[in-house]
Design an enzyme around this catalytic site. Structure first.
Site, PDB file in Angstrom:
ATOM      1  N   LYS A  66       9.667  -7.802 -23.483  1.00 33.07           N
ATOM      2  CA  LYS A  66      10.294  -7.478 -22.326  1.00 33.07           C
ATOM      3  C   LYS A  66      10.925  -8.673 -21.336  1.00 33.07           C
ATOM      4  O   LYS A  66      11.904  -8.527 -20.824  1.00 33.07           O
ATOM      5  CB  LYS A  66       9.588  -6.612 -21.079  1.00 33.07           C
ATOM      6  N   ASP A 102      12.668   1.131 -15.374  1.00 32.12           N
ATOM      7  CA  ASP A 102      11.264   1.322 -14.947  1.00 32.12           C
ATOM      8  C   ASP A 102      10.990   1.850 -13.528  1.00 32.12           C
ATOM      9  O   ASP A 102      10.547   2.812 -13.147  1.00 32.12           O
ATOM     10  CB  ASP A 102      10.374   0.314 -15.129  1.00 32.12           C
TER      11      ASP A 102
HETATM   12  P1  NAP Z   1      -0.258  -6.210 -16.519  1.00 28.94           P
HETATM   13  O1  NAP Z   1       1.157  -6.885 -16.219  1.00 28.94           O
HETATM   14  O2  NAP Z   1      -1.005  -6.863 -17.365  1.00 28.94           O
HETATM   15  O3  NAP Z   1      -0.801  -5.929 -14.924  1.00 28.94           O
HETATM   16  C1  NAP Z   1      -2.277  -5.494 -15.041  1.00 28.94           C
HETATM   17  C2  NAP Z   1      -2.710  -5.185 -13.373  1.00 28.94           C
HETATM   18  O4  NAP Z   1      -4.010  -4.519 -13.530  1.00 28.94           O
HETATM   19  C3  NAP Z   1      -3.009  -6.749 -12.673  1.00 28.94           C
HETATM   20  O5  NAP Z   1      -2.733  -6.432 -11.181  1.00 28.94           O
HETATM   21  C4  NAP Z   1      -4.455  -6.959 -13.066  1.00 28.94           C
HETATM   22  O6  NAP Z   1      -4.984  -7.508 -11.743  1.00 28.94           O
HETATM   23  C5  NAP Z   1      -4.985  -5.321 -12.780  1.00 28.94           C
HETATM   24  N1  NAP Z   1      -6.287  -5.097 -13.464  1.00 28.94           N
HETATM   25  C6  NAP Z   1      -6.507  -5.136 -14.704  1.00 28.94           C
HETATM   26  N2  NAP Z   1      -7.769  -4.869 -14.943  1.00 28.94           N
HETATM   27  C7  NAP Z   1      -8.259  -4.753 -13.773  1.00 28.94           C
HETATM   28  C8  NAP Z   1      -9.669  -4.504 -13.206  1.00 28.94           C
HETATM   29  N3  NAP Z   1     -10.632  -4.331 -14.343  1.00 28.94           N
HETATM   30  N4  NAP Z   1      -9.803  -4.309 -11.970  1.00 28.94           N
HETATM   31  C9  NAP Z   1      -8.790  -4.516 -11.148  1.00 28.94           C
HETATM   32  N5  NAP Z   1      -7.545  -4.685 -11.438  1.00 28.94           N
HETATM   33  C10 NAP Z   1      -7.427  -4.983 -12.810  1.00 28.94           C
HETATM   34  O7  NAP Z   1       0.317  -4.858 -16.950  1.00 28.94           O
HETATM   35  P2  NAP Z   1       1.509  -3.667 -16.689  1.00 28.94           P
HETATM   36  O8  NAP Z   1       2.427  -3.936 -17.604  1.00 28.94           O
HETATM   37  O9  NAP Z   1       1.842  -3.983 -14.896  1.00 28.94           O
HETATM   38  O10 NAP Z   1       0.996  -2.241 -16.870  1.00 28.94           O
HETATM   39  C11 NAP Z   1      -0.147  -1.801 -15.926  1.00 28.94           C
HETATM   40  C12 NAP Z   1      -0.429  -0.417 -16.551  1.00 28.94           C
HETATM   41  O11 NAP Z   1       0.644   0.418 -16.272  1.00 28.94           O
HETATM   42  C13 NAP Z   1      -0.832  -0.130 -18.021  1.00 28.94           C
HETATM   43  O12 NAP Z   1      -1.839   0.715 -18.009  1.00 28.94           O
HETATM   44  C14 NAP Z   1       0.603   0.473 -18.579  1.00 28.94           C
HETATM   45  O13 NAP Z   1       0.410   1.440 -19.659  1.00 28.94           O
HETATM   46  C15 NAP Z   1       1.086   1.303 -17.343  1.00 28.94           C
HETATM   47  N6  NAP Z   1       2.487   1.549 -17.349  1.00 28.94           N
HETATM   48  C16 NAP Z   1       3.088   2.902 -17.270  1.00 28.94           C
HETATM   49  C17 NAP Z   1       4.446   3.152 -17.253  1.00 28.94           C
HETATM   50  C18 NAP Z   1       4.798   4.428 -17.158  1.00 28.94           C
HETATM   51  O14 NAP Z   1       5.869   4.566 -17.575  1.00 28.94           O
HETATM   52  N7  NAP Z   1       4.065   5.396 -16.742  1.00 28.94           N
HETATM   53  C19 NAP Z   1       5.143   1.996 -17.147  1.00 28.94           C
HETATM   54  C20 NAP Z   1       4.723   0.613 -17.281  1.00 28.94           C
HETATM   55  C21 NAP Z   1       3.391   0.369 -17.567  1.00 28.94           C
HETATM   56  P3  NAP Z   1      -5.417  -9.158 -12.024  1.00 28.94           P
HETATM   57  O15 NAP Z   1      -3.871  -9.939 -11.239  1.00 28.94           O
HETATM   58  O16 NAP Z   1      -6.351  -9.442 -11.185  1.00 28.94           O
HETATM   59  O17 NAP Z   1      -5.475  -9.595 -13.400  1.00 28.94           O
END
Ligand code: NAP
Length: 275
Positions: A66, A102
């Site tokens: 991305k 998104d």
């Molecule tokens: P990302 O960039 O890796 O960000 C992950 C976030 O989660 C960060 O803020 C991280 O905090 C936090 N996190 C991870 N593990 C944690 C824990 N154990 N406790 C507390 N906070 C935690 O991921 P992303 O791309 O934003 O995606 C996040 C989720 O959204 C994924 O599950 C993805 O599948 C989903 N998603 C869904 C859609 C949809 O269309 N529904 C679209 C996009 C993404 P830190 O900064 O502290 O590491």
């Protein structure tokens, strides 16, 4: 001639996008295809050569490409630049244009599920400061909704709020229960919720009785956060709708028909979520 579209990622086998677009192609009787293509990072430039040669009308981009496709696109629209990620490519006259849908997916999901979700104009409590949070913060700003941003790692939230500007108040995950009573909307954008995980210290009883709780994790469809909120009588919206609504603008661009997110489409994707 068959119009072709794709989703690229690495890996890509898990993607539900071929099922979503395939359903719409059949529904609209379009001579088109939408395929999942595994493209390793080193092969992205060669894939863009295929795009410029006219093999595809466009497609979707998912993890880990991305951000990397920015440098390869001929243009990237301002919204995608602000969000810092491209998830949709459109090819026109041999040039590749990048977009991010998104944020439209997030808003489209809430608008469809709870049309007056922002009637009270209260702040949104956004948990997480990763890539998805960025698109959601831009979406909330487009509706003039102030944000309370909660993240495990404070420095990441600081950097995100600094980059986006606007009405964002920061607080640590350990302060969530004092921030939450102000919220009209709670959005989980972290991966917490997958594999049965939950925010152990988030006391949902502090939320206003009319607060809406949404999760962008959609496997499982009802995350522990949503299940707990539902048990308390709060309104909830799951994350599958975001995935479905973000797909609409791309399909419209590539195939020339604006598709609908129908209950039948939702049901067919839901049926795939447990495997
Ligand atoms: P990302 O960039 O890796 O960000 C992950 C976030 O989660 C960060 O803020 C991280 O905090 C936090 N996190 C991870 N593990 C944690 C824990 N154990 N406790 C507390 N906070 C935690 O991921 P992303 O791309 O934003 O995606 C996040 C989720 O959204 C994924 O599950 C993805 O599948 C989903 N998603 C869904 C859609 C949809 O269309 N529904 C679209 C996009 C993404 P830190 O900064 O502290 O590491």
């Amino acid at each position: 001639m068959t119009t072709k579209a794709f989703v690229i990622g690495h890996p890509i086998a898990h993607s539900r996008s071929p099922l979503i677009h395939g359903t719409w192609l059949v529904e609209h009787g379009i001579d088109g295809s939408y395929e999942a293509i595994d493209v390793a990072p080193a092969d992205l430039p060669a894939f863009f050569d295929r795009l410029r040669a006219g093999e595809f009308a466009g497609g979707n981009v998912t993890i880990p490409h991305k951000e990397a496709v920015f440098a390869l696109c001929d243009s990237v629209d301002d919204l995608a630049k602000t969000i810092g990620a491209v998830n949709t490519l459109v090819v026109r006259d041999g040039k590749v244009h990048g977009y991010n849908t998104d944020y439209l997916g997030f808003l489209g999901n809430l608008d469809a599920a709870v049309p007056d979700w922002n009637a009270q104009q209260k702040p949104a409590l956004v948990i997480g400061a990763g890539g998805a949070a960025r698109a959601i913060l831009v979406a909330l700003r487009s509706r003039n909704i102030p944000v309370i941003l909660v993240n495990r790692t404070r420095a990441t939230a600081d950097a995100l709020a600094g980059a986006l500007g606007g009405d964002i108040t920061l607080c640590g995950l350990d302060e969530i229960n004092s921030a939450a009573p102000l919220a009209g909307l709670v959005v989980n954008t972290t991966s917490i919720g997958m594999h049965g995980t939950r925010f152990d210290d988030f006391d949902l009883s502090v939320l206003a009785a009319d607060a809406l709780v949404t999760d962008i994790v959609y496997v499982p469809l009802e995350t522990p956060l949503l299940a707990d909120a539902r048990k308390r009588g709060l309104k909830v919206v799951d994350g599958l709708g975001m995935l479905l609504h973000q797909a609409v603008p791309g399909f419209a661009d590539w195939f020339g028909v604006r598709p609908q997110v129908t209950p039948a489409l939702r049901a067919s994707i839901e049926a795939t979520l447990d495997h």
